[in-house]
Design a protein around this motif. Structure first.
Motif, PDB file in Angstrom:
ATOM      1  N   UNK A   1       9.425  13.595  -8.258  1.00 41.43           N
ATOM      2  CA  UNK A   1       8.117  13.303  -7.770  1.00 41.43           C
ATOM      3  C   UNK A   1       8.442  12.299  -6.372  1.00 41.43           C
ATOM      4  N   UNK A   2       7.379  12.610  -5.297  1.00 43.47           N
ATOM      5  CA  UNK A   2       7.553  11.482  -4.341  1.00 43.47           C
ATOM      6  C   UNK A   2       6.165  10.916  -3.991  1.00 43.47           C
ATOM      7  N   UNK A   3       6.595   9.618  -3.852  1.00 39.05           N
ATOM      8  CA  UNK A   3       5.136   8.988  -3.310  1.00 39.05           C
ATOM      9  C   UNK A   3       5.856   8.073  -1.808  1.00 39.05           C
ATOM     10  N   UNK A   4       4.631   7.840  -0.984  1.00 34.68           N
ATOM     11  CA  UNK A   4       5.089   7.446   0.517  1.00 34.68           C
ATOM     12  C   UNK A   4       4.642   5.982   0.488  1.00 34.68           C
ATOM     13  N   UNK A   5       5.540   4.999   0.698  1.00 29.66           N
ATOM     14  CA  UNK A   5       5.148   3.672   0.946  1.00 29.66           C
ATOM     15  C   UNK A   5       4.762   3.493   2.198  1.00 29.66           C
ATOM     16  N   UNK A   6       3.804   2.380   2.316  1.00 31.16           N
ATOM     17  CA  UNK A   6       3.058   2.394   3.420  1.00 31.16           C
ATOM     18  C   UNK A   6       4.012   1.456   4.666  1.00 31.16           C
ATOM     19  N   UNK A   7       5.016   0.733   4.213  1.00 34.32           N
ATOM     20  CA  UNK A   7       5.851   0.130   5.275  1.00 34.32           C
ATOM     21  C   UNK A   7       7.064   0.107   4.640  1.00 34.32           C
TER      22      UNK A   7
ATOM     23  N   UNK B   1       0.736  -1.151  -0.060  1.00 33.91           N
ATOM     24  CA  UNK B   1      -0.002   0.209  -0.038  1.00 33.91           C
ATOM     25  C   UNK B   1       0.901   1.166   0.021  1.00 33.91           C
ATOM     26  N   UNK B   2       0.224   2.367  -0.127  1.00 35.28           N
ATOM     27  CA  UNK B   2       0.925   3.830  -0.259  1.00 35.28           C
ATOM     28  C   UNK B   2      -0.101   4.614   0.729  1.00 35.28           C
ATOM     29  N   UNK B   3       0.725   5.584   1.346  1.00 30.43           N
ATOM     30  CA  UNK B   3      -0.027   6.677   2.246  1.00 30.43           C
ATOM     31  C   UNK B   3      -0.373   7.768   1.476  1.00 30.43           C
ATOM     32  N   UNK B   4      -1.779   7.896   1.497  1.00 24.99           N
ATOM     33  CA  UNK B   4      -2.372   9.119   0.897  1.00 24.99           C
ATOM     34  C   UNK B   4      -3.241   9.833   1.648  1.00 24.99           C
TER      35      UNK B   4
ATOM     36  N   UNK C   1      13.487  12.475 -15.367  1.00 26.14           N
ATOM     37  CA  UNK C   1      13.155  13.172 -14.029  1.00 26.14           C
ATOM     38  C   UNK C   1      13.166  11.989 -12.900  1.00 26.14           C
ATOM     39  N   UNK C   2      13.182  12.401 -11.731  1.00 26.45           N
ATOM     40  CA  UNK C   2      13.420  11.395 -10.711  1.00 26.45           C
ATOM     41  C   UNK C   2      12.322  11.124  -9.743  1.00 26.45           C
ATOM     42  N   UNK C   3      12.008   9.775  -9.352  1.00 33.43           N
ATOM     43  CA  UNK C   3      11.013   9.365  -8.749  1.00 33.43           C
ATOM     44  C   UNK C   3      11.519   8.929  -7.211  1.00 33.43           C
ATOM     45  N   UNK C   4      11.053   9.404  -6.259  1.00 34.56           N
ATOM     46  CA  UNK C   4      11.507   9.011  -4.932  1.00 34.56           C
ATOM     47  C   UNK C   4      10.411   8.414  -4.152  1.00 34.56           C
ATOM     48  N   UNK C   5      10.774   7.293  -3.797  1.00 36.26           N
ATOM     49  CA  UNK C   5       9.791   6.233  -2.730  1.00 36.26           C
ATOM     50  C   UNK C   5      10.262   6.552  -1.444  1.00 36.26           C
TER      51      UNK C   5
END
Length: 335
Positions: A220-226, A140-143, A267-271
């Motif tokens: 860009x950044x997305x936040x992993x759930x764990x 999952x991801x944190x939104x 471009x870069x993608x941050x997890x």
């Protein structure tokens, strides 16, 4: 114009629109490396999901190889209309999205207006939730109320970009980072529109009006759930042969653990995982030295890459950066 009221806390980064000719590579990157849910729409369109919302990334065929629009979820029609009224009051046109455009983005009501660096800003009120179960390698991801992550932009006019997001969304300054990279002194300002530490980061070379990044967004950044999701996606990115821009590390300001991969568009993608949440009752902006407490080691950088970056910076000296002056305060001094 409607009565002035703050929309801070009612705005959340909701989706990103990317234009590329490398759709097959993006499918592999999004599904097999990052671990997102994928929906194919036709030969030139696809979407990625992070949660129940029907669209978090709309990827369409086109020459930009870049982010072309950011979509902001606005709580309620009153806040939506407040933002529209602000933009129009400054003489900037607001266009209603068509039913087809709204459907592609998985939203019910859509408006758009010009944004800094040519990135169209889109606002919407109600996201469409998908009945289809998620098919993801990630757990999952944190939104939620914090939005889906953040965007980072390089600029020769950082104060104007700050002014833009303050005028439109009542963005607040969270903090700054001072960093030196390849001899260039950078100052990065972090702006929040809700409890997420930042939804927009703006980096500038101090003392020089240069922009060393080709793309409109730096990352860009997305936040992993764990933490396990973060580690496993990092391993997949490496095993699948995608370029790693920065290895796993921890940031000084938001304490987020993260890595940066390079997308098929450049471009870069941050997890990331586990950033701090801002407490509005106690938070005070401060300056941090360096972007990382540890890690975030550059990967695969060669002297050719560095020379190319210097060339891009030199070209930016003769290129005018669009900050949407009517909304950004054209008289604001940058620094």
């Amino acid at each position: 114009m409607s009565a002035l009221r703050s929309v801070f806390g009612a705005v959340h980064l909701g989706y990103i629109v990317i234009e590329t000719e490398r759709l097959a590579d993006w499918h592999r990157f999004g599904v097999d490396a990052i671990g997102m849910h994928h929906d194919a729409l036709d030969s030139g369109l696809m979407r990625f999901r992070l949660d129940e919302q029907e669209c978090r990334f709309l990827v369409r065929r086109g020459p930009a190889e870049d982010v072309v629009a950011t979509g902001w979820h606005v709580d309620g029609h009153a806040a939506f209309e407040e933002i529209e009224a602000r933009v129009r009051a400054h003489g900037v046109p607001v266009l209603m999205g068509t039913a087809e455009e709204a459907a592609l983005r998985g939203v019910e009501r859509l408006s758009r207006f010009p944004g800094p660096k040519g990135i169209t800003q889109e606002i919407y009120t109600t996201p469409v939730k998908s009945a289809e179960p998620l098919r993801m390698l990630a757990s999952g991801f944190v939104t939620g109320d914090a939005g889906m992550g953040h965007v980072a932009i390089t600029s020769t006019r950082p104060a104007r970009l700050h002014g833009y997001f303050n005028t439109v969304f009542d963005a607040r300054l969270t903090d700054w980072i001072d960093e030196t990279i390849s001899g260039a002194k950078l100052r990065i300002r972090f702006l929040r529109v809700n409890e997420r530490h930042h939804s927009v980061a703006v980096a500038a070379v101090r003392g020089l009006p240069v922009d060393p990044v080709r793309t409109r967004v730096q990352h860009l950044n997305i936040q992993a759930a764990g933490l396990d999701d973060l580690a496993r996606s990092y391993q997949r990115v490496r095993e699948l042969g995608f370029d790693m821009a920065l290895s796993i590390g921890q940031h000084t300001n938001d304490k987020e653990l993260s890595y940066y991969a390079r997308t098929p568009s450049g471009f870069e993608w941050e997890v990331g995982w586990n950033p701090v949440v801002v407490d509005e009752t106690t938070w005070e902006p401060s300056t941090h030295q360096g972007i990382s407490i540890w890690g975030h080691t550059p990967a695969g950088r060669t002297i050719v890459d560095k020379l190319a970056q210097f060339r891009l910076g030199a070209r930016s000296l003769v290129r005018s950066e669009n900050t949407v002056p009517a909304l950004s305060g054209a008289g604001v001094a940058d620094g």
